[in-house]
Design a protein around this motif. Sequence first.
Motif, mmCIF file in Angstrom:
data_model
loop_
_atom_site.group_PDB
_atom_site.id
_atom_site.type_symbol
_atom_site.label_atom_id
_atom_site.label_comp_id
_atom_site.label_asym_id
_atom_site.label_seq_id
_atom_site.Cartn_x
_atom_site.Cartn_y
_atom_site.Cartn_z
ATOM 1 N N GLN A 59 25.931 42.773 31.488
ATOM 2 C CA GLN A 59 27.178 43.040 30.783
ATOM 3 C C GLN A 59 27.100 44.299 29.924
ATOM 4 O OE1 GLN A 59 27.543 39.269 29.025
ATOM 5 N NE2 GLN A 59 25.787 39.442 27.689
ATOM 6 N N TYR B 20 28.643 41.180 23.049
ATOM 7 C CA TYR B 20 27.693 40.749 24.080
ATOM 8 C C TYR B 20 26.260 40.977 23.639
ATOM 9 C CZ TYR B 20 31.570 40.310 27.342
ATOM 10 O OH TYR B 20 32.732 39.934 27.961
ATOM 11 N N ILE C 245 32.258 41.359 34.591
ATOM 12 C CA ILE C 245 31.297 40.653 33.730
ATOM 13 C C ILE C 245 31.475 39.147 33.878
ATOM 14 C CG2 ILE C 245 30.744 40.143 31.327
ATOM 15 C CD1 ILE C 245 31.326 43.146 30.760
#
Lengths: 244, 228
Positions: B192, A77, B184
């Motif tokens: 996140q 991420y 998320i």
Amino acid sequence: MMDLDYDFMISDLPTVVAGLPKTLMLTFWSMLFAMAMAVVFGGLILSRIAILRQSVIIINTFIKGVPLTVQLLFCYYAVPYIAKSFNGFLGYQYDPRHIPYFAAAVFALAANFGAYITDVVVSSMHAVDRGQYEAADAIGMTKFQGITHLIIPQAAVISIPSMTNYFIWLLKGTALASIVNVVEMLTTAKISAADGYQYLEAYIDAAVIYWAVCAGIEFAMGRFEHRIGFFMRQSERTITPISS
Amino acid sequence: MPTDLLQSVLPGLLRQVPTTLLYWFAPSAIALLLGTLLCIVRVGKHRALYWACTVFISFFRGTPGIVQIYIIFFGLPKLLWIVHVDIDGWPAGAYFIIATSLNLSCFVCEVLKGGYLGVDHGQIEAGKSIGFGRFQNFFRVIAPQTLQVSILNLKNLEIDVLKDTSVAYTIGAMEILGYANRVISNQFGVGQLWILGLAAIIYFILCALLELGFTAASHHMERHGRRS
């Protein structure tokens, strides 16, 4: 017997093997960076500079207390943000369609295993007999010469079994990179199975290949250790390991 | 960390802690039993059983845990369907527990074997000489000493298992990381990294507690040996 598509299992084997180089590349780069990290961190721990030593220990303890899965997802991420900030740096062009997930997986794996391998580095250096330092002194070597010519070669041989273990762990750990969009062997197997929903067959193929590769590495490293450790075989005879 | 995110996500994550602990404890308990049986075979003299166990252990040590989980998840229903047992309705967690138990018992076996070989053989003879039967000798002499020798390696294994429960979400079992992932994707990725960081901290605390527990246990086990 079980309701398995054996023809597909055999015909799919080459397809899955084609994913092996990617898995090995991922293992290789992760191991390289993990060892670099371990050498630096191990050196800092051995340097006896209290603040560096403590901070390395804190970083390693935190890394070891968090699952690899979480670290991989975190890097997964985080990588778009980092890649974006590197836009234009050394000619790197940020492209949202080609985010460097491979690099993110390498980073996560290297950080995770680097923390474990640090312990191997430190304990291998400690495992070299104190007398060897004195021997280096006695023949007039400087401290630096003694460490590079006498201590590190011996520590390296001592560390081979543990390093092999971690290398195999790492090879198996790269399978987790399949959850962060890295096309390695497990992902290749998954993709090849999607058409006919023959997932079990493809995963068995992958398992067989992983098994063969891990067993092969274990065997090869055993031989390698025997060869390279020729100068330590004298002491091997006197020390009997507790575990087999 | 944004406080509203903390307030909305943290309670949900903490609610998953019991599930994670179940996914840790169930395989640990099963593997201690199964690993002991494997270990007895591995140090025993029965050749056919020895080789069967060696191949079994080699497979589970030589393949990634996630592949084993996938194979159990897709393969066990097919395998049991041969004997007309339908387990399609089982929750994903059950498959995870089975796969992890099999995997862990192989590692437990190796650790216990190392510990057993480290036990002084004179101890076993001493047990026999004071009239212990096979079972008495096992539970009163061999098992405690083997455990004492292997407790540190067992601790590392258990910490690994606790961390590896996070892989369960890949087959759809809900635990801490599975919940974090669902939040998320429900929020389209907002915050996140914070959510994952929070999950990391929870895992870290759980691991630290486990480590403390094992340290206390090993101190307790060494209480007789410390005098010498």
